[in-house]
Enzyme design. Structure first.
Site, short mmCIF file in Angstrom:
data_model
loop_
_atom_site.label_atom_id
_atom_site.label_comp_id
_atom_site.label_asym_id
_atom_site.label_seq_id
_atom_site.Cartn_x
_atom_site.Cartn_y
_atom_site.Cartn_z
N CYS A 57 12.49 -9.17 -3.89
CA CYS A 57 11.16 -9.44 -4.71
C CYS A 57 11.18 -9.73 -6.16
O CYS A 57 12.32 -9.57 -6.73
CB CYS A 57 10.31 -8.12 -4.35
SG CYS A 57 10.57 -6.81 -5.45
N ARG A 85 15.95 -4.58 -4.62
CA ARG A 85 15.40 -3.58 -3.94
C ARG A 85 16.03 -3.54 -2.66
O ARG A 85 15.34 -3.78 -1.55
CB ARG A 85 14.03 -3.90 -3.98
CG ARG A 85 13.09 -3.68 -5.21
CD ARG A 85 11.80 -3.76 -5.30
NE ARG A 85 11.06 -2.69 -5.08
CZ ARG A 85 9.79 -2.39 -5.10
NH1 ARG A 85 8.74 -3.78 -5.43
NH2 ARG A 85 9.16 -1.37 -4.95
N ASP A 135 5.44 2.42 -12.67
CA ASP A 135 4.07 1.28 -12.26
C ASP A 135 3.26 1.45 -13.41
O ASP A 135 2.15 0.61 -13.43
CB ASP A 135 3.63 1.86 -11.11
CG ASP A 135 4.23 1.54 -9.66
OD1 ASP A 135 5.32 0.84 -9.82
OD2 ASP A 135 3.86 2.08 -8.56
N LYS A 177 -3.05 3.01 -3.07
CA LYS A 177 -2.16 2.16 -2.39
C LYS A 177 -0.85 2.76 -1.70
O LYS A 177 -0.65 2.54 -0.70
CB LYS A 177 -2.05 0.83 -2.88
CG LYS A 177 -1.04 0.02 -2.39
CD LYS A 177 -0.86 -1.46 -3.11
CE LYS A 177 0.38 -1.13 -4.00
NZ LYS A 177 1.83 -1.27 -3.60
N ASN A 178 -0.01 3.27 -2.73
CA ASN A 178 1.03 3.62 -2.20
C ASN A 178 1.04 5.01 -1.36
O ASN A 178 2.32 5.42 -0.87
CB ASN A 178 2.05 3.83 -3.57
CG ASN A 178 2.38 2.88 -4.47
OD1 ASN A 178 2.30 1.74 -3.66
ND2 ASN A 178 3.09 3.02 -5.16
N ARG A 187 -3.31 -7.30 -4.35
CA ARG A 187 -2.48 -6.47 -3.62
C ARG A 187 -2.69 -5.14 -3.78
O ARG A 187 -2.37 -4.19 -2.93
CB ARG A 187 -0.82 -6.92 -3.72
CG ARG A 187 -0.48 -8.10 -2.98
CD ARG A 187 1.09 -8.26 -3.46
NE ARG A 187 1.76 -6.82 -3.10
CZ ARG A 187 2.74 -6.54 -3.36
NH1 ARG A 187 3.38 -7.15 -4.36
NH2 ARG A 187 3.23 -5.36 -3.07
C1 UD1 Z 1 7.78 2.77 -4.46
C2 UD1 Z 1 6.35 2.16 -4.75
C3 UD1 Z 1 6.39 1.37 -6.03
C4 UD1 Z 1 7.25 2.02 -7.13
C5 UD1 Z 1 8.60 2.59 -6.75
C6 UD1 Z 1 9.08 3.42 -7.85
C7 UD1 Z 1 5.32 2.03 -2.69
C8 UD1 Z 1 4.56 1.21 -1.57
N1 UD1 Z 1 5.81 1.34 -3.86
O1 UD1 Z 1 8.79 1.54 -4.12
O2 UD1 Z 1 5.11 0.84 -6.46
O3 UD1 Z 1 7.22 1.27 -8.48
O4 UD1 Z 1 8.22 3.41 -5.67
O5 UD1 Z 1 8.23 4.49 -8.24
O6 UD1 Z 1 5.17 3.28 -2.74
N2 UD1 Z 1 16.77 1.36 -4.04
C9 UD1 Z 1 18.17 1.03 -3.61
N3 UD1 Z 1 18.23 1.41 -2.07
C10 UD1 Z 1 17.44 1.84 -1.25
C11 UD1 Z 1 16.05 2.15 -2.00
C12 UD1 Z 1 16.02 1.98 -3.11
O7 UD1 Z 1 18.79 0.57 -4.27
O8 UD1 Z 1 17.40 2.00 -0.14
C13 UD1 Z 1 16.31 1.33 -5.61
C14 UD1 Z 1 15.50 0.21 -5.60
O9 UD1 Z 1 15.91 -1.03 -5.71
C15 UD1 Z 1 14.85 0.60 -7.19
C16 UD1 Z 1 14.97 2.24 -6.96
O10 UD1 Z 1 15.78 2.42 -6.00
O11 UD1 Z 1 15.86 0.40 -8.01
C17 UD1 Z 1 13.72 2.80 -6.45
O12 UD1 Z 1 13.08 2.29 -5.43
P1 UD1 Z 1 12.09 3.09 -4.35
O13 UD1 Z 1 11.89 4.34 -5.10
O14 UD1 Z 1 12.65 2.90 -3.13
O15 UD1 Z 1 10.74 2.05 -4.69
P2 UD1 Z 1 9.93 1.87 -3.20
O16 UD1 Z 1 9.86 2.73 -2.46
O17 UD1 Z 1 10.29 0.44 -2.87
#
Ligand code: UD1
Length: 419
Positions: A116, A121, A306, A22-23, A398
């Site tokens: 969420c 996030r 995850d 999915k990711n 999902r």
């Molecule tokens: C992706 C995965 C999710 C996984 C996560 C971490 C997908 C669709 N989802 O989520 O399953 O759990 O990586 O491996 O691939 N953050 C900020 N600012 C930002 C972006 C991130 O503060 O602009 C923080 C987030 O709140 C979180 C951390 O950074 O605490 C990691 O987030 P991120 O790696 O971006 O996760 P996702 O891409 O949303």
């Protein structure tokens, strides 16, 4: 609303075919926006999140079709760059269309995903990175409006934290920027490498794959290609956990052991026999009770957040006790109260949890709270005495394709009930 009814106590044995990740599927779908000729992506998992993004991309005017496990997309009819709140709010990964739209069409208006269940996030890193490439960004009325005169300009992006989605968004944007972009502190998850590989097949110039520094030399245009989504390492680990928690033996096929070495090491530490083939992994718990294992979630190649909830569920019936630290997300222990309702002994303090294994869990009505947490409840139910009813399983749909059929195939007594 659908629920799962699970009769615990079966030792699971057999083979599970792993789906596309999915990711990986989600960023690959977003990347179709960059192609100036038709693109075809196979091994797509049939999941609610994938369908949501297909719908969002169709809403941009792209001729996109999803038949069997294959998506074909042709952007020649794309006529707007607007991603509305009602679609984005259901799936945070929708923000991934922002980078490709600005890079190719010079403008995008995408709803902010909002909070969420597993934490606030934010997307500040995505926006900061796009600004570093020359995009002008305004956030108004819950929407991100990004604009650039002409093309994005290559530049240096340094992420303040490792972000998977942020890295993907800027990687896609940089492929069509003028000049060279260096992305530092980039995430190294296998799904990012999968995205980079497809972009390269589309004509992009990217170096530094699998490292924390990606160097992208912008090109004029990208073309379509044929591509297959990488195997889902989290789904793989989840079914291996089902073998571990029931003392069984499960072989996952159409997967790749190299994607989840760190998780496999933990299964071995539990006392499981783990055998790796080129595209399969078998876990044999030999009827034993696993040993509880401690870990800390960190960006890849360390232990994935995850898989935290699933391994916590296995620890709940483990021998001894284990400490789990969640360093990626705040508020990602929502499965704890539900596992406790089934008899688990877990103490949480901030982002740390101490799990003391109990010999038996017992069935109880429980509620799924997020995607991976839901699978941890399924695992607990498989091991528990009695019949567990899990509510709100739309979370599971999902991210886990054909979950009942896959679990039934290895001997689980699970059925979906509605109402
Ligand atoms: C992706 C995965 C999710 C996984 C996560 C971490 C997908 C669709 N989802 O989520 O399953 O759990 O990586 O491996 O691939 N953050 C900020 N600012 C930002 C972006 C991130 O503060 O602009 C923080 C987030 O709140 C979180 C951390 O950074 O605490 C990691 O987030 P991120 O790696 O971006 O996760 P996702 O891409 O949303």
């Amino acid at each position: 609303m659908d629920k799962f009814l699970i009769q615990g106590g079966q030792k699971l044995e057999g083979e599970v075919r792993i789906s596309g990740a999915k990711n990986a599927a989600l960023p690959l779908l977003a990347a179709t926006i960059l192609a100036d000729s038709p693109i075809r992506i196979s091994n797509m998992p049939n999941l609610r999140d994938v369908n949501t993004l297909v719908k969002l991309i169709a809403g941009l005017g792209v001729a996109i079709e999803y038949v069997g496990d294959t998506v074909t997309a042709d952007t020649s009819t794309l006529n707007n760059q607007f991603a509305p709140y009602d679609l984005v709010k259901t799936m945070r990964a929708s923000i991934l269309v922002l980078g490709p739209l600005v890079a190719r069409y010079g403008e995008a208006k995408v709803s902010l995903p909002g909070g969420c269940a597993i934490g606030s996030r934010p997307v500040d890193q995505h926006l900061k990175a796009l600004e570093a490439l020359g995009a002008h960004i305004e956030v108004e009325n819950g929407y991100v409006h990004a604009k650039v005169d002409g093309h994005l300009k290559g530049g240096e992006v340094i992420f303040d934290m490792v972000t998977v989605g942020g890295t993907e968004n800027i990687l896609m944007a940089a492929t069509l920027a003028d000049g060279v972009t260096t992305i530092r502190n980039a995430a190294r998850e296998p799904e990012i490498t999968d995205l980079a590989n497809m972009l390269i097949k589309m004509g992009a110039k990217i170096e530094g794959l699998d490292t924390d520094t990606l160097v992208v030399t912008g090109v004029e245009s990208l073309h379509g290609c044929d591509y297959a989504v990488v195997a889902d390492r989290i789904e793989t680990g989840s079914y291996l956990a089902a073998a571990a928690i029931t003392g069984g033996r499960v072989r996952t096929t159409h997967t790749d052991p190299a994607l989840l070495e760190c998780v496999l090491d933990k299964f071995e530490e539990m006392g499981a026999e783990v055998t790796r083939g080129e595209d399969w992994i078998e876990l044999d718990m030999q009827g034993k009770r696993p040993k509880a294992v401690s870990f800390r979630t960190l960006p890849h190649p360390d232990f994935p957040t995850d898989m935290q909830a699933q391994i916590m569920a296995v620890n709940a019936i483990g021998r001894g006790f284990a400490t789990i630290s969640e360093t990626i997300f705040e508020n990602r222990f929502m499965h704890v109260p539900e596992l406790s309702r089934m008899g688990a002994n877990i103490q949480v303090e901030g982002n740390d949890a101490v799990v003391t294994g109990v010999e038996k869990l017992s069935a109880a009505p429980v509620m799924a709270t997020d995607l991976r947490a839901s699978f941890s409840l399924v695992l607990a139910a498989l091991a528990a005495e009695g019949e567990t009813l899990i509510d709100r399983i739309y979370h599971i749909d999902r991210g886990y394709e054909h979950i009942e059929a896959k679990l039934q195939g290895i001997g689980a007594k699970i059925k979906r009930v509605s109402g």
